[in-house]
Design a protein around this motif. Structure first.
Motif, PDB file in Angstrom:
ATOM      1  N   ALA A 108       0.829  -1.210   0.000  1.00  0.00           N
ATOM      2  CA  ALA A 108       0.000   0.000   0.000  1.00  0.00           C
ATOM      3  C   ALA A 108       0.860   1.255   0.000  1.00  0.00           C
ATOM      4  N   ALA A 109       1.902   1.265   0.817  1.00  0.00           N
ATOM      5  CA  ALA A 109       2.782   2.432   0.881  1.00  0.00           C
ATOM      6  C   ALA A 109       3.494   2.658  -0.444  1.00  0.00           C
ATOM      7  N   THR A 110       3.892   1.582  -1.098  1.00  0.00           N
ATOM      8  CA  THR A 110       4.556   1.700  -2.397  1.00  0.00           C
ATOM      9  C   THR A 110       3.608   2.265  -3.440  1.00  0.00           C
ATOM     10  N   ILE A 111       2.360   1.823  -3.415  1.00  0.00           N
ATOM     11  CA  ILE A 111       1.364   2.354  -4.352  1.00  0.00           C
ATOM     12  C   ILE A 111       1.156   3.849  -4.112  1.00  0.00           C
ATOM     13  N   GLY A 112       0.977   4.231  -2.862  1.00  0.00           N
ATOM     14  CA  GLY A 112       0.774   5.641  -2.542  1.00  0.00           C
ATOM     15  C   GLY A 112       1.970   6.498  -2.919  1.00  0.00           C
ATOM     16  N   ALA A 113       3.180   6.000  -2.633  1.00  0.00           N
ATOM     17  CA  ALA A 113       4.393   6.743  -2.977  1.00  0.00           C
ATOM     18  C   ALA A 113       4.545   6.870  -4.488  1.00  0.00           C
ATOM     19  N   THR A 114       4.170   5.836  -5.212  1.00  0.00           N
ATOM     20  CA  THR A 114       4.274   5.872  -6.677  1.00  0.00           C
ATOM     21  C   THR A 114       3.296   6.878  -7.265  1.00  0.00           C
ATOM     22  N   VAL A 115       2.123   6.984  -6.689  1.00  0.00           N
ATOM     23  CA  VAL A 115       1.134   7.952  -7.164  1.00  0.00           C
ATOM     24  C   VAL A 115       1.681   9.370  -7.066  1.00  0.00           C
ATOM     25  N   ILE A 116       2.210   9.740  -5.903  1.00  0.00           N
ATOM     26  CA  ILE A 116       2.716  11.103  -5.736  1.00  0.00           C
ATOM     27  C   ILE A 116       3.978  11.321  -6.557  1.00  0.00           C
ATOM     28  N   PHE A 117       4.764  10.282  -6.774  1.00  0.00           N
ATOM     29  CA  PHE A 117       5.946  10.379  -7.636  1.00  0.00           C
ATOM     30  C   PHE A 117       5.533  10.699  -9.073  1.00  0.00           C
ATOM     31  N   LEU A 118       4.542   9.998  -9.587  1.00  0.00           N
ATOM     32  CA  LEU A 118       4.080  10.228 -10.957  1.00  0.00           C
ATOM     33  C   LEU A 118       3.445  11.608 -11.106  1.00  0.00           C
ATOM     34  N   ILE A 119       2.706  12.032 -10.091  1.00  0.00           N
ATOM     35  CA  ILE A 119       2.086  13.354 -10.142  1.00  0.00           C
ATOM     36  C   ILE A 119       3.156  14.443 -10.157  1.00  0.00           C
ATOM     37  N   ALA A 120       4.153  14.306  -9.278  1.00  0.00           N
ATOM     38  CA  ALA A 120       5.219  15.301  -9.217  1.00  0.00           C
ATOM     39  C   ALA A 120       6.006  15.345 -10.513  1.00  0.00           C
ATOM     40  N   ARG A 121       6.271  14.185 -11.092  1.00  0.00           N
ATOM     41  CA  ARG A 121       7.041  14.145 -12.335  1.00  0.00           C
ATOM     42  C   ARG A 121       6.269  14.786 -13.475  1.00  0.00           C
ATOM     43  N   SER A 122       4.969  14.557 -13.510  1.00  0.00           N
ATOM     44  CA  SER A 122       4.145  15.118 -14.576  1.00  0.00           C
ATOM     45  C   SER A 122       3.962  16.621 -14.416  1.00  0.00           C
ATOM     46  N   ALA A 123       3.806  17.069 -13.169  1.00  0.00           N
ATOM     47  CA  ALA A 123       3.483  18.471 -12.930  1.00  0.00           C
ATOM     48  C   ALA A 123       4.705  19.382 -13.013  1.00  0.00           C
ATOM     49  N   PHE A 124       5.851  18.918 -12.493  1.00  0.00           N
ATOM     50  CA  PHE A 124       7.006  19.803 -12.370  1.00  0.00           C
ATOM     51  C   PHE A 124       8.258  19.324 -13.091  1.00  0.00           C
ATOM     52  N   GLY A 125       8.291  18.052 -13.482  1.00  0.00           N
ATOM     53  CA  GLY A 125       9.527  17.486 -13.993  1.00  0.00           C
ATOM     54  C   GLY A 125      10.097  18.226 -15.182  1.00  0.00           C
ATOM     55  N   ASP A 126       9.278  18.486 -16.210  1.00  0.00           N
ATOM     56  CA  ASP A 126       9.773  19.134 -17.420  1.00  0.00           C
ATOM     57  C   ASP A 126      10.284  20.541 -17.129  1.00  0.00           C
ATOM     58  N   ALA A 127       9.530  21.290 -16.329  1.00  0.00           N
ATOM     59  CA  ALA A 127       9.924  22.666 -16.032  1.00  0.00           C
ATOM     60  C   ALA A 127      11.253  22.713 -15.294  1.00  0.00           C
ATOM     61  N   LEU A 128      11.430  21.813 -14.322  1.00  0.00           N
ATOM     62  CA  LEU A 128      12.672  21.813 -13.562  1.00  0.00           C
ATOM     63  C   LEU A 128      13.859  21.392 -14.416  1.00  0.00           C
ATOM     64  N   ARG A 129      13.659  20.432 -15.312  1.00  0.00           N
ATOM     65  CA  ARG A 129      14.752  20.001 -16.175  1.00  0.00           C
ATOM     66  C   ARG A 129      15.166  21.121 -17.128  1.00  0.00           C
ATOM     67  N   GLN A 130      14.206  21.913 -17.604  1.00  0.00           N
ATOM     68  CA  GLN A 130      14.525  22.993 -18.522  1.00  0.00           C
ATOM     69  C   GLN A 130      15.283  24.126 -17.835  1.00  0.00           C
ATOM     70  N   LYS A 131      14.976  24.366 -16.575  1.00  0.00           N
ATOM     71  CA  LYS A 131      15.597  25.469 -15.857  1.00  0.00           C
ATOM     72  C   LYS A 131      16.876  25.059 -15.139  1.00  0.00           C
ATOM     73  N   ALA A 132      17.154  23.784 -15.068  1.00  0.00           N
ATOM     74  CA  ALA A 132      18.333  23.319 -14.336  1.00  0.00           C
ATOM     75  C   ALA A 132      19.606  23.703 -15.080  1.00  0.00           C
ATOM     76  N   GLY A 133      20.579  24.194 -14.324  1.00  0.00           N
ATOM     77  CA  GLY A 133      21.863  24.527 -14.911  1.00  0.00           C
ATOM     78  C   GLY A 133      22.720  23.291 -15.095  1.00  0.00           C
ATOM     79  N   ARG A 134      23.921  23.496 -15.657  1.00  0.00           N
ATOM     80  CA  ARG A 134      24.792  22.359 -15.927  1.00  0.00           C
ATOM     81  C   ARG A 134      25.227  21.663 -14.644  1.00  0.00           C
ATOM     82  N   ARG A 135      25.531  22.444 -13.610  1.00  0.00           N
ATOM     83  CA  ARG A 135      25.972  21.823 -12.348  1.00  0.00           C
ATOM     84  C   ARG A 135      24.854  20.980 -11.746  1.00  0.00           C
ATOM     85  N   VAL A 136      23.647  21.511 -11.784  1.00  0.00           N
ATOM     86  CA  VAL A 136      22.514  20.751 -11.254  1.00  0.00           C
ATOM     87  C   VAL A 136      22.306  19.492 -12.075  1.00  0.00           C
ATOM     88  N   GLU A 137      22.447  19.620 -13.392  1.00  0.00           N
ATOM     89  CA  GLU A 137      22.277  18.457 -14.251  1.00  0.00           C
ATOM     90  C   GLU A 137      23.313  17.377 -13.945  1.00  0.00           C
TER      91      GLU A 137
END
Length: 247
Positions: A108-137
């Motif tokens: 159950a905990a793995t399912i719940g953690a996976t849900v919030i992981f997928l939501i976070a990746r969909s909502a913020f992942g692209d924006a953060l990758r685009q704004k990340a500098g070389r050091r962060v990358e």
């Protein structure tokens, strides 16, 4: 002269921001509603002791339904970052025993953690990758290369809040399979400790004692978890050593 047909090279449009953020708003609404409805008052050892007999009676009469309800509520609590996951883990041990309680809770905990992981990746992942500098990358690349070992350490030893460990890998573009497997394995030892505590609560109550979670993470338990975490870092150390030797 006929004009040759043109082929469209357009890529599928990204989802609108509101659609990507909608699941976060839903989970946020659940979080606020949880406290607004006063449900937090039921998240206590006193409430568990008061309703213990009723809960055990329901499990005895409706075993399968009880397991499904327990796992669904637990997954929702993790996804919405609601308080009480530790107490629910203890409750799982009390109602289903240490082994089955651990198994139901881990899934159950793995399912719940996976849900919030997928939501976070969909909502913020692209924006953060685009704004990340070389050091962060570069830092993110290092995390990606050793994602399983790093995640395993973070799951084994509670250095950071569970919610932070759930969403941080989404920003590093960790593969879903790696995330799920590291979460599933990494939370087993700690979950078993608390489920074992719950399994022993009946004897504590029968002897007239009071329920308490103080002292669950004893030095021996913490040392054992730290030892498992160090073992999970062996692949990282070997990879680093091999890279320096081949350089």
């Amino acid at each position: 002269m006929a004009t040759p047909p043109t082929t469209s090279s357009a890529t599928p449009a990204a989802k609108p921001l509101w659609r990507r953020l909608l699941p976060l708003f839903v989970l946020g609404g659940l979080f606020v509603g949880f406290f607004a409805a006063g449900l937090d008052r039921f998240v206590s050892l006193e409430a568990l002791q008061a309703h213990r007999a009723d809960l055990q009676g329901f499990v005895a009469a409706h075993a399968v339904v009880a397991v499904l309800i327990y796992m669904a509520v637990y997954a929702l609590m993790v996804a919405a970052s609601l308080p009480g996951a530790t107490l629910f883990t203890v409750t799982g041990g009390l109602l289903f025993g240490s082994l089955l309680g651990t198994a139901y809770t881990v899934v159950a905990a793995t399912i719940g953690a996976t849900v919030i992981f997928l939501i976070a990746r969909s909502a913020f992942g692209d924006a953060l990758r685009q704004k990340a500098g070389r050091r962060v990358e570069r830092l993110l690349d290092g995390f990606r290369d050793n994602a399983f070992s790093y995640l395993l350490v973070l799951r084994l030893v509670p250095l950071f809040p569970f919610f932070v460990v759930n969403v941080a890998p989404a920003f590093a573009d960790v593969r879903l399979r790696v995330y799920v497997l590291a979460t599933l394995i990494g939370i087993v030892p700690g979950t078993f400790v608390y489920a074992q505590v719950g399994a022993g609560f009946d004897s504590v109550i029968a002897s007239g004692g009071s329920l308490s979670l103080s002292g669950v993470l004893t030095p021996d338990v913490v040392l054992a978890l730290a030892g498992l975490a160090l073992l999970s870092l062996i692949p990282v150390a070997y990879k680093y050593w091999k890279g320096r030797r081949d350089a």
